[in-house]
Design a protein around this motif. Structure first.
Motif, PDB file in Angstrom:
ATOM      1  N   ARG A 155      59.054  56.787  45.192  1.00 59.48           N
ATOM      2  CA  ARG A 155      60.148  57.756  45.142  1.00 59.48           C
ATOM      3  C   ARG A 155      60.139  58.515  43.812  1.00 59.48           C
ATOM      4  O   ARG A 155      60.307  59.740  43.780  1.00 59.48           O
ATOM      5  N   TRP A 162      58.079  44.962  47.601  1.00 61.56           N
ATOM      6  CA  TRP A 162      58.212  46.102  48.505  1.00 61.56           C
ATOM      7  C   TRP A 162      59.166  47.140  47.912  1.00 61.56           C
ATOM      8  O   TRP A 162      58.864  48.332  47.891  1.00 61.56           O
ATOM      9  N   ARG A 205      65.942  48.768  55.179  1.00 69.42           N
ATOM     10  CA  ARG A 205      65.250  47.690  54.460  1.00 69.42           C
ATOM     11  C   ARG A 205      65.642  47.681  52.983  1.00 69.42           C
ATOM     12  O   ARG A 205      65.843  46.612  52.402  1.00 69.42           O
ATOM     13  N   CYS A 206      65.755  48.854  52.366  1.00 66.34           N
ATOM     14  CA  CYS A 206      66.194  48.935  50.961  1.00 66.34           C
ATOM     15  C   CYS A 206      67.574  48.302  50.801  1.00 66.34           C
ATOM     16  O   CYS A 206      67.806  47.523  49.865  1.00 66.34           O
ATOM     17  N   GLN A 254      60.786  56.536  60.175  1.00 71.84           N
ATOM     18  CA  GLN A 254      60.360  55.572  59.166  1.00 71.84           C
ATOM     19  C   GLN A 254      61.337  55.560  57.996  1.00 71.84           C
ATOM     20  O   GLN A 254      61.632  54.505  57.433  1.00 71.84           O
ATOM     21  N   ALA A 255      61.865  56.716  57.644  1.00 80.48           N
ATOM     22  CA  ALA A 255      62.842  56.803  56.543  1.00 80.48           C
ATOM     23  C   ALA A 255      64.095  56.013  56.875  1.00 80.48           C
ATOM     24  O   ALA A 255      64.653  55.324  56.007  1.00 80.48           O
ATOM     25  N   ARG A 276      54.292  59.608  51.307  1.00 76.03           N
ATOM     26  CA  ARG A 276      53.300  58.632  51.774  1.00 76.03           C
ATOM     27  C   ARG A 276      52.479  59.201  52.924  1.00 76.03           C
ATOM     28  O   ARG A 276      51.279  58.957  53.022  1.00 76.03           O
ATOM     29  N   GLU A 316      58.831  58.898  52.502  1.00 74.79           N
ATOM     30  CA  GLU A 316      58.024  58.801  53.714  1.00 74.79           C
ATOM     31  C   GLU A 316      57.134  60.022  53.885  1.00 74.79           C
ATOM     32  O   GLU A 316      55.975  59.893  54.297  1.00 74.79           O
ATOM     33  N   HIS A 362      64.121  61.650  53.440  1.00 75.89           N
ATOM     34  CA  HIS A 362      62.805  61.170  53.872  1.00 75.89           C
ATOM     35  C   HIS A 362      61.674  61.608  52.923  1.00 75.89           C
ATOM     36  O   HIS A 362      60.535  61.756  53.319  1.00 75.89           O
ATOM     37  N   ASP A 401      64.277  53.404  58.897  1.00 80.51           N
ATOM     38  CA  ASP A 401      63.903  51.988  58.802  1.00 80.51           C
ATOM     39  C   ASP A 401      63.830  51.540  57.342  1.00 80.51           C
ATOM     40  O   ASP A 401      64.317  50.468  56.988  1.00 80.51           O
ATOM     41  N   ASN A 402      63.238  52.375  56.509  1.00 78.70           N
ATOM     42  CA  ASN A 402      63.100  52.017  55.095  1.00 78.70           C
ATOM     43  C   ASN A 402      64.445  51.998  54.377  1.00 78.70           C
ATOM     44  O   ASN A 402      64.659  51.168  53.492  1.00 78.70           O
ATOM     45  N   TYR A 425      58.389  50.977  46.688  1.00 81.57           N
ATOM     46  CA  TYR A 425      59.157  52.068  47.285  1.00 81.57           C
ATOM     47  C   TYR A 425      59.794  52.929  46.186  1.00 81.57           C
ATOM     48  O   TYR A 425      59.711  54.156  46.222  1.00 81.57           O
TER      49      TYR A 425
END
Length: 192
Positions: free
Chosen positions: A173, A165, A145-146, A138-139, A118, A115, A112, A141-142, A169
């Motif tokens: 990172r 996106w 998504r990645c 959130q991590a 951010r 996240e 994470h 979810d991301n 990201y």
């Protein structure tokens, strides 16, 4: 070409401090000259990240907002500066010190880091336990998504939005990892 810290301080002094003094700005009543000079030195240090155009804008905003001709507080000047140009993450002490500490390594190991990075950029305080739960959620979810976007890229069905996106990201990172790595390097250098 990158400027040295001394060049950055000199630029802030010339474009903000000297400009305000030329405009007739006077120090607050009851503020000793040494205290005023120390505040100006801190500002020169803290605002070095700003570009020349934004420093000139800051000077004009400060002149226009000081109807009484008295130097605004250091806090107010920093607030105006941030409104004009946000400092880069490495210049934000909370972000750089938090990620350079053991917390950055733990976040990287826990998946994470981006996240947390951010979150620290958005909030001017260390995260609390409830914040860390939100960061970890959130991590997850991301990460999904990645994975989804990479699959779309492999199948050549990724949209421009997907690609943008993922690019953002990955950039975040890389910046977060650079701060974690800088902390590790400092610790290793101190241990040697």
């Amino acid at each position: 070409m990158a400027m040295t810290k001394a060049e950055e301080r000199a630029r802030v002094k010339a474009l903000v401090v000297d400009r305000l003094e030329q405009a007739g700005m006077v120090r607050r009543r009851g503020t000793a000259a040494a205290a005023h000079e120390a505040a100006m030195a801190r500002l020169c240090e803290q605002l070095g990240y700003m570009g020349a155009e934004n420093l000139m804008t800051l000077a004009e905003v400060l002149i226009d907002s000081a109807a009484d001709g008295v130097w605004p507080s250091e806090v107010l000047i920093r607030q105006f500066a941030r409104a004009i140009e946000e400092p880069p993450p490495a210049e934000r002490r909370l972000v750089s010190s938090w990620l350079a500490s053991v917390e950055g390594s733990k976040a990287e190991a826990g998946g994470h880091l981006v996240e947390l990075y951010r979150w620290l950029l958005k909030h001017p305080r260390p995260p609390l336990a409830m914040d860390l739960r939100e960061i970890r959620d959130q991590a997850q979810d991301n990460a999904r998504r990645c994975e989804l976007i990479r699959d779309r890229i492999d199948r050549e069905t990724a949209s421009r939005e997907d690609r943008d996106w993922l690019e953002l990201y990955l950039r975040d990172r890389a910046q977060a990892r650079a701060l974690v790595d800088a902390g590790r390097a400092r610790k290793e250098g101190a241990a040697a």
